[in-house]
Motif scaffolding. Structure first.
Motif, short mmCIF file in Angstrom:
data_model
loop_
_atom_site.label_atom_id
_atom_site.label_comp_id
_atom_site.label_asym_id
_atom_site.label_seq_id
_atom_site.Cartn_x
_atom_site.Cartn_y
_atom_site.Cartn_z
N UNK A 29 16.71 3.71 15.46
CA UNK A 29 15.54 2.98 14.98
C UNK A 29 15.93 1.73 14.19
N UNK A 30 17.19 1.68 13.76
CA UNK A 30 17.62 0.58 12.91
C UNK A 30 17.26 0.80 11.46
N UNK A 31 17.18 2.08 11.05
CA UNK A 31 16.76 2.41 9.68
C UNK A 31 17.89 3.01 8.85
N UNK A 32 19.15 2.74 9.24
CA UNK A 32 20.26 3.41 8.56
C UNK A 32 20.84 2.64 7.38
N UNK A 33 20.14 1.58 6.98
CA UNK A 33 20.52 0.87 5.75
C UNK A 33 21.94 0.32 5.80
N UNK A 34 22.67 0.57 4.72
CA UNK A 34 24.03 0.02 4.59
C UNK A 34 24.98 0.53 5.65
N UNK A 35 24.63 1.65 6.27
CA UNK A 35 25.55 2.23 7.25
C UNK A 35 25.08 2.00 8.69
N UNK A 36 24.18 1.04 8.86
CA UNK A 36 23.64 0.76 10.19
C UNK A 36 24.73 0.26 11.14
N UNK A 37 24.77 0.87 12.32
CA UNK A 37 25.64 0.40 13.40
C UNK A 37 24.91 -0.74 14.11
N UNK A 38 25.59 -1.86 14.29
CA UNK A 38 24.94 -3.02 14.92
C UNK A 38 24.65 -2.76 16.39
N UNK A 39 23.57 -3.32 16.87
CA UNK A 39 23.17 -3.21 18.28
C UNK A 39 23.26 -1.77 18.78
N UNK A 40 22.63 -0.89 18.04
CA UNK A 40 22.75 0.54 18.35
C UNK A 40 21.65 0.96 19.32
N UNK A 41 22.03 1.22 20.55
CA UNK A 41 21.05 1.55 21.59
C UNK A 41 21.21 2.94 22.17
#
Lengths: 138, 380
Positions: free
Chosen positions: B346-358
């Motif tokens: 969803x792109x809601x992982x804040x500081x630990x977000x993986x870029x372009x996560x599909x």
């Protein structure tokens, strides 16, 4: 005899195994159809699905397949034994058996090491099977 | 099956994880259910199916009706240890896609007095032939690790990398149990107290309480909801043994067939995966499951994870929430693995977000390697 560790649940299926231990015999089920030995006790042969089997004495000789020296995280019944070595032994006849390795320093254990069964009376009704280095009793 | 009928995760929630000594499992459960529904924008009356385990193993469907006053038309109970809840995702998708249920909730909870394994709704029970030796999960996992070292030359330092990555991720996850303790190094892991050689304290999961829930429905219904639906693209399970003595191998288990099934179903390759969540009761699990799932060859797990490869920014970030090692191991904690992957997608992982996560891969293990599932999730 005062034995504070877990006692096995002995069932109709497993009774001959425990009875064998009382006579200082390690017994396993041998499939009547394909002769393959199995452990732990099961009603059906995993190789050919036969439900017929006989109990057969095995040599009690084998090698350490894997092991771990336990240093903590166990229940009260085993705390006084720490550290102790839990092993999975692959018997010469094939089946693998979990047990404790005794008469051996934890640092001396290695995979592939030859071991043999040792019978230990836990209570008047219960004899346990442990393993020791094969040359330990010599 | 029409795309409209396809099953998707539309609601996720996790309670506070930790001691929760003043909470009953039932209250943690209720909070989890209501939280996941609120996330989706659904109400309790929308639920018509439930999967997983009830508070402290209670019967689930009737208990749910008692608590929330709803009539259910579908239930399934799963009992594969820590994966009990999340292993219900495949069943939920099948029920939803076949129309046996429209909105399925998968909750888990534990609270109050914590005992290891509580709230998982049971799992593979060791036989007398294991129990009499005081064997426990740590002993079995340690013997798998020892055998892996023997067969492939894996080292304790390589195992430690799993714990180091988990802790790093936990420091970026404000809700994690261990994040505030800060980073750890490979040396810290190797110097921590030995539990079951070769597994040190930091190679072992937490023991804590907590809860969470997932809500799934059809893609059609998801269009009207507030969250980005996350589709289950592939699913597979694998079982090869019950008692470790009878396991065909001590270094490879049902994860092989689970992952093979899931990837074939999804029609994608391992290289397509952007983030993974793998049950990490002990560090060795991640290494073995990465191999069994085909992210590297058998025996290459140690090399695969070395040098921060499973950390954020590495080639395959694994357990970006901190996993069972540093985030939470409360209740049917396999569910949290999926919650984190949904957040990432969803792109809601804040500081630990993986870029372009599909595309995300989940690999759940229950018991001591007995129950295995593989799931592939994607954005639509």
């Amino acid at each position: 005899m005062n034995y504070s560790k877990p006692i096995p649940e002995i069932t109709l299926l497993t009774e001959p195994f425990w009875e064998g231990l009382r006579s200082k015999e390690l017994r396993m089920q041998a499939c009547s159809q394909c002769s393959v030995l199995r452990f732990i006790p099961k009603e059906v042969c995993p190789d050919c699905s036969s439900v017929d089997y006989v109990w057969q004495q095995v040599s009690g000789l084998g090698m350490v397949y894997s092991y771990t020296t336990i240093h903590g995280g166990v229940g009260p019944a085993f705390r006084d034994d720490l550290p102790f070595v839990t092993v999975i032994v692959e018997l010469d006849e094939g089946p693998r058996v979990m047990s404790h390795l005794i008469n051996c320093l934890p640092d001396a254990v290695e995979i592939g090491m030859r071991v043999s069964v040792v019978f230990e009376d836990a209570t008047e009704e219960l004899t346990l099977y442990k393993f020791e280095p094969h040359d330990a009793g010599r | 099956m029409s795309d409209l009928r396809r099953a998707a995760i539309v609601g996720i929630y996790m309670t506070e994880q930790g001691k929760l000594s003043d909470r009953t499992a039932g209250s943690v459960y209720a909070e989890s259910v209501l939280g996941a529904l609120a996330d989706a924008g659904l109400g309790v009356k929308d639920i018509d199916g439930i999967i997983g385990t009830g508070p402290e193993g209670a019967g689930i469907a009737g208990d749910f009706s008692d608590n929330f006053g709803v009539t259910l038309r579908f239930q399934a109970q799963t009992g594969v240890g820590a994966s009990s809840s999340s292993s219900g995702i495949g069943i939920a998708a099948m029920a939803i896609e076949r129309g046996y249920a429209d909105v399925v909730i998968i909750p888990t909870a534990s609270g109050g007095a914590i005992r290891p394994g509580s709230g998982t709704g049971g799992g593979p029970t060791p036989s007398s032939f294991e129990h009499i030796w005081g064997s426990n999960p740590a002993a079995v996992y340690a013997m798998a690790a020892r055998r892996h070292m023997y067969e492939y030359g894996t080292t304790p330092a390589q195992l430690a990398e799993v714990a180091v990555a988990a802790r790093k991720h936990a420091t970026l996850n404000p809700a994690s149990v261990m994040g505030e303790r800060g980073l750890i190094s490979v040396e810290d892991v190797l110097e921590s107290r030995m539990i079951a050689d070769p597994l040190h304290l930091y190679d072992c999961c937490l023991v804590n309480a907590g809860g969470g829930a997932i809500v799934m429905t059809t893609m059609e219904r998801a269009q009207d909801l507030r969250t980005t639906p996350i589709v289950l693209m592939g699913w597979g399970e694998g079982f090869t043994f019950h008692d470790i003595m009878t396991a065909p191998s001590m270094t490879s288990f049902g994860g092989v067939v689970a992952a093979t099934t899931a990837f074939a179903h999804a029609g994608i390759s391992r290289d397509d995966i952007d983030v993974a969540g793998i049950s990490d009761h002990f560090s060795i699990n991640v290494l073995i499951e990465l191999e069994d799932a085909g992210f590297c060859g058998k025996g290459e797990g140690g090399d695969f994870i070395a040098g921060g490869a499973i950390q954020l920014g590495g080639r395959l970030p694994v357990n970006t929430d901190g996993g069972f090692l540093s985030n939470s191991h409360g209740g049917g904690c396999g569910l949290y693995t999926v919650v984190e992957l949904v957040r990432q997608l969803r792109g809601e992982a804040g500081e630990r977000q993986v870029e372009n996560c599909n595309l995300a891969y989940a690999h759940g293990t229950g018991g001591t390697f007995q129950g295995q599932y593989a799931a592939i999730f994607g954005r639509r």
